[in-house]
Design a protein around this motif. Structure first.
Motif, PDB file in Angstrom:
ATOM      1  N   GLU A   1       1.014  -1.016  -0.035  1.00  0.00           N
ATOM      2  CA  GLU A   1      -0.049  -0.020  -0.125  1.00  0.00           C
ATOM      3  C   GLU A   1       0.968   1.332   0.159  1.00  0.00           C
ATOM      4  O   GLU A   1       1.998   1.352   0.299  1.00  0.00           O
ATOM      5  CB  GLU A   1      -0.993  -0.033   1.244  1.00  0.00           C
ATOM      6  CG  GLU A   1      -0.366   0.072   2.526  1.00  0.00           C
ATOM      7  CD  GLU A   1      -1.193   0.323   3.694  1.00  0.00           C
ATOM      8  OE1 GLU A   1      -1.083   0.759   4.599  1.00  0.00           O
ATOM      9  OE2 GLU A   1      -2.421  -0.501   3.441  1.00  0.00           O
TER      10      GLU A   1
ATOM     11  N   LEU B   1      -2.720  -5.421  -4.993  1.00  0.00           N
ATOM     12  CA  LEU B   1      -2.684  -6.770  -4.938  1.00  0.00           C
ATOM     13  C   LEU B   1      -1.654  -7.153  -5.626  1.00  0.00           C
ATOM     14  O   LEU B   1      -1.565  -7.158  -6.901  1.00  0.00           O
ATOM     15  CB  LEU B   1      -4.019  -7.518  -5.340  1.00  0.00           C
ATOM     16  CG  LEU B   1      -3.862  -9.041  -5.383  1.00  0.00           C
ATOM     17  CD1 LEU B   1      -3.559  -9.608  -4.035  1.00  0.00           C
ATOM     18  CD2 LEU B   1      -5.554  -9.481  -5.700  1.00  0.00           C
TER      19      LEU B   1
ATOM     20  N   ALA C   1      -4.041  -6.024  -9.195  1.00  0.00           N
ATOM     21  CA  ALA C   1      -5.133  -5.072  -8.757  1.00  0.00           C
ATOM     22  C   ALA C   1      -4.994  -4.176  -8.184  1.00  0.00           C
ATOM     23  O   ALA C   1      -4.166  -4.230  -7.164  1.00  0.00           O
ATOM     24  CB  ALA C   1      -6.537  -5.837  -8.563  1.00  0.00           C
ATOM     25  N   THR C   2      -5.349  -2.863  -8.346  1.00  0.00           N
ATOM     26  CA  THR C   2      -5.606  -1.659  -7.379  1.00  0.00           C
ATOM     27  C   THR C   2      -6.776  -1.896  -6.458  1.00  0.00           C
ATOM     28  O   THR C   2      -7.858  -1.897  -6.993  1.00  0.00           O
ATOM     29  CB  THR C   2      -5.186  -0.519  -8.050  1.00  0.00           C
ATOM     30  OG1 THR C   2      -4.105  -0.437  -8.747  1.00  0.00           O
ATOM     31  CG2 THR C   2      -5.405   0.684  -7.292  1.00  0.00           C
ATOM     32  N   LEU C   3      -6.716  -1.785  -5.290  1.00  0.00           N
ATOM     33  CA  LEU C   3      -7.894  -1.864  -4.216  1.00  0.00           C
ATOM     34  C   LEU C   3      -7.830  -0.601  -3.348  1.00  0.00           C
ATOM     35  O   LEU C   3      -6.724   0.255  -3.083  1.00  0.00           O
ATOM     36  CB  LEU C   3      -7.802  -2.996  -3.472  1.00  0.00           C
ATOM     37  CG  LEU C   3      -7.197  -4.320  -4.165  1.00  0.00           C
ATOM     38  CD1 LEU C   3      -7.109  -5.405  -2.968  1.00  0.00           C
ATOM     39  CD2 LEU C   3      -8.547  -4.714  -4.996  1.00  0.00           C
TER      40      LEU C   3
ATOM     41  N   THR D   1     -10.979  -5.020   2.459  1.00  0.00           N
ATOM     42  CA  THR D   1     -10.440  -5.666   1.376  1.00  0.00           C
ATOM     43  C   THR D   1     -10.249  -7.456   1.878  1.00  0.00           C
ATOM     44  O   THR D   1      -9.854  -8.109   0.946  1.00  0.00           O
ATOM     45  CB  THR D   1      -9.212  -5.164   0.638  1.00  0.00           C
ATOM     46  OG1 THR D   1      -8.325  -4.767   1.506  1.00  0.00           O
ATOM     47  CG2 THR D   1      -9.853  -3.980  -0.184  1.00  0.00           C
TER      48      THR D   1
ATOM     49  N   TRP E   1     -10.359 -12.123  -4.594  1.00  0.00           N
ATOM     50  CA  TRP E   1     -10.070 -10.998  -3.576  1.00  0.00           C
ATOM     51  C   TRP E   1     -11.182 -10.364  -3.625  1.00  0.00           C
ATOM     52  O   TRP E   1     -12.266 -10.343  -4.170  1.00  0.00           O
ATOM     53  CB  TRP E   1      -8.792 -10.070  -4.046  1.00  0.00           C
ATOM     54  CG  TRP E   1      -9.111  -9.517  -5.276  1.00  0.00           C
ATOM     55  CD1 TRP E   1      -9.555  -8.250  -5.442  1.00  0.00           C
ATOM     56  CD2 TRP E   1      -8.679  -9.907  -6.680  1.00  0.00           C
ATOM     57  NE1 TRP E   1      -9.473  -7.885  -6.777  1.00  0.00           N
ATOM     58  CE2 TRP E   1      -9.001  -8.825  -7.257  1.00  0.00           C
ATOM     59  CE3 TRP E   1      -8.231 -11.154  -7.274  1.00  0.00           C
ATOM     60  CZ2 TRP E   1      -8.688  -9.046  -8.875  1.00  0.00           C
ATOM     61  CZ3 TRP E   1      -8.059 -11.294  -8.526  1.00  0.00           C
ATOM     62  CH2 TRP E   1      -8.516 -10.153  -9.253  1.00  0.00           C
ATOM     63  N   THR E   2     -11.199  -9.397  -2.472  1.00  0.00           N
ATOM     64  CA  THR E   2     -12.428  -8.368  -2.221  1.00  0.00           C
ATOM     65  C   THR E   2     -11.921  -6.958  -2.722  1.00  0.00           C
ATOM     66  O   THR E   2     -10.893  -6.609  -2.240  1.00  0.00           O
ATOM     67  CB  THR E   2     -12.689  -8.477  -0.684  1.00  0.00           C
ATOM     68  OG1 THR E   2     -13.153  -9.952  -0.339  1.00  0.00           O
ATOM     69  CG2 THR E   2     -13.933  -7.760  -0.367  1.00  0.00           C
ATOM     70  N   THR E   3     -12.878  -6.450  -3.315  1.00  0.00           N
ATOM     71  CA  THR E   3     -12.811  -4.876  -3.482  1.00  0.00           C
ATOM     72  C   THR E   3     -13.996  -4.265  -2.882  1.00  0.00           C
ATOM     73  O   THR E   3     -15.055  -4.924  -2.454  1.00  0.00           O
ATOM     74  CB  THR E   3     -12.632  -4.679  -4.867  1.00  0.00           C
ATOM     75  OG1 THR E   3     -12.107  -3.175  -5.089  1.00  0.00           O
ATOM     76  CG2 THR E   3     -13.777  -5.005  -5.713  1.00  0.00           C
TER      77      THR E   3
ATOM     78  N   THR F   1     -16.822  -1.114  -3.711  1.00  0.00           N
ATOM     79  CA  THR F   1     -17.200  -0.255  -4.793  1.00  0.00           C
ATOM     80  C   THR F   1     -18.344   0.356  -4.145  1.00  0.00           C
ATOM     81  O   THR F   1     -19.440  -0.337  -3.740  1.00  0.00           O
ATOM     82  CB  THR F   1     -17.847  -1.035  -6.032  1.00  0.00           C
ATOM     83  OG1 THR F   1     -16.473  -1.593  -6.526  1.00  0.00           O
ATOM     84  CG2 THR F   1     -18.370  -0.081  -7.137  1.00  0.00           C
TER      85      THR F   1
ATOM     86  N   ARG G   1     -13.667 -10.429  -6.715  1.00  0.00           N
ATOM     87  CA  ARG G   1     -13.252 -10.381  -8.002  1.00  0.00           C
ATOM     88  C   ARG G   1     -12.075 -11.622  -8.099  1.00  0.00           C
ATOM     89  O   ARG G   1     -11.804 -12.263  -7.029  1.00  0.00           O
ATOM     90  CB  ARG G   1     -12.309  -9.235  -8.415  1.00  0.00           C
ATOM     91  CG  ARG G   1     -13.175  -8.303  -8.488  1.00  0.00           C
ATOM     92  CD  ARG G   1     -13.837  -7.993  -9.506  1.00  0.00           C
ATOM     93  NE  ARG G   1     -14.486  -6.571  -9.704  1.00  0.00           N
ATOM     94  CZ  ARG G   1     -16.113  -6.445  -9.026  1.00  0.00           C
ATOM     95  NH1 ARG G   1     -16.690  -7.366  -8.454  1.00  0.00           N
ATOM     96  NH2 ARG G   1     -16.600  -5.211  -9.429  1.00  0.00           N
TER      97      ARG G   1
END
Length: 405
Positions: free
Chosen positions: A335, A342, A360-362, A368, A384-386, A388, A395
């Protein structure tokens, strides 16, 4: 910032993978809509992926699952639902496939009004998830304490076992609040296919209060990893092995000597094949956050000196592992002030060569959760979890070695 598909130079003397051996990430459509978080993964004997997650219901929460055969997911089905569940980003439910094809699932339920007063519930399906047995408690203790951070595995064709963090001997649930003098223990139990408990025992009387556990099956039996806790608050990763009759004495995977007054909520990951056992973990001795990966060639009895994962930003950890043929796949989070990232790496089995890519960018934060890896085909499956618009969503992607140009 790393660009997907580009191998990076690795510090600390690790070799650079040859050109054209970078990682390919292929998105996978998922079978859910709306709120979905806390994913879990398992792989059956055919190589099919079982994905589990928590969804919100009209009242309370549901544990749902779906199976993916490499071509698509089945329609998702409900394992259990309730209004008194303990739902947390770090301590999550899951589902495991047994050797005979039966499914065993677990989730967490509140046992008293206290924040961290909850227990583990178990259920089993013998028909692929169409029907489920009545839920039972995973532990004999019913005190208003923490019971969670489960890892579960098949003992044989007719039994399964699990380990969990157990706060029954802690003086209060405040031990979970990352401090105090509480003595959270690591306990284990064995269950028959009829969901009858056949024994419960204490493996370690003093462990970190809220770091995830993990288990892998080596040639001689299960290898369990967890974050230990000494009287001097050294919180290094420990390993225990089952030899068929008893558990070994806990011993460190590596002497990081990380002195930490509270729980970092950042557990290890383990994967095994035959006598090869790999453990990945987060540590921060000297206030330097680091991710490490170590290999054992004797079933977890001893480990070589670890390598350091090639992070380019501040690492937040949350690692997972998967073994596929001669490759060791690793996922983790990094981060910056702008967000979380990720990452995934593919090591050779001797940990001498590595490819790394950003998946991915989270958004930053605990929402997450912990990304999950599982072997699939010649690569790995990653979920993984995002978040929104304030809503968690899952995802997924297939990871594979990209062909040479």
């Amino acid at each position: 910032m790393l660009r997907p598909g580009i191998a990076v130079i690795v510090a600390l003397g690790l070799a650079v993978a040859p050109a054209g051996a970078a990682i390919r990430s292929t998105p996978v459509p998922l079978p859910m809509q709306g709120h979905a978080a806390q994913p879990g993964l398992d792989t059956d004997a055919k190589g099919d992926i079982y994905l589990s997650w928590i969804a919100t219901a009209a009242k309370g929460h549901q544990l749902r699952f779906s199976r993916w055969d490499g071509k698509g997911f089945t329609v998702s089905a409900t394992v259990a639902q309730g209004t008194r569940w303990f739902v947390n980003w770090a301590d999550v439910p899951g589902l495991r496939v047994m050797p005979d094809g039966a499914l065993v699932a677990w989730w967490l339920e509140k046992t008293a009004p206290g924040t961290y007063a909850y227990g583990v519930r178990l259920t089993r399906s013998a028909d692929g998830g169409r029907t489920w047995s009545d839920a039972v408690s995973a532990h004999a203790d019913s005190s208003p304490a923490e019971h969670g951070f489960v890892s579960l595995w098949p003992m044989d064709a007719h039994r399964f076992a699990l380990v969990w963090l157990d706060g029954r001997d802690a003086p209060s649930e405040d031990a979970h609040d990352h401090g105090g003098e509480g003595a959270t223990g690591l306990r284990t139990a064995v269950f028959s296919s009829a969901m009858q408990a056949a024994g419960e025992s204490l493996i370690d009387a003093r462990v970190c209060d809220c770091c995830q556990t993990d288990v892998a099956l080596a040639r001689q039996g299960p290898v369990v990893v967890f974050r230990d806790r000494s009287e001097k608050e050294i919180r290094d990763i420990a390993v225990v092995r089952w030899d068929g009759s008893r558990w070994s004495t806990p011993r460190p995977v590596h002497a990081d000597n990380w002195t930490m007054p509270g729980c970092p909520v950042n557990g290890p990951a383990v994967a095994a094949r035959g006598d090869d056992v790999y453990v990945a973990w987060y540590t921060a001795p000297g206030d330097q956050p680091t991710l490490r990966l170590a290999r054992s060639t004797d079933g977890g009895a001893s480990f070589a000196a670890p390598v350091t994962l090639p992070a380019r930003r501040s690492v937040s950890g949350r690692v997972d592992l998967a073994l596929v043929k001669d490759a060791v796949w690793v996922s983790w989070l990094e981060e910056t002030d702008e967000g979380a990232f990720l990452m995934a790496a593919r090591y050779t089995s001797d940990l001498s060569t590595v490819d790394t890519t950003q998946i991915a960018t989270l958004p930053r934060g605990r929402g997450t959760g912990v990304p999950r890896l599982a072997p699939h085909g010649d690569g790995a499956f990653l979920v993984w979890t995002t978040v929104t618009d304030g809503q968690p969503q899952l995802r997924a992607a297939q990871l594979s070695e990209a062909p040479a140009d």
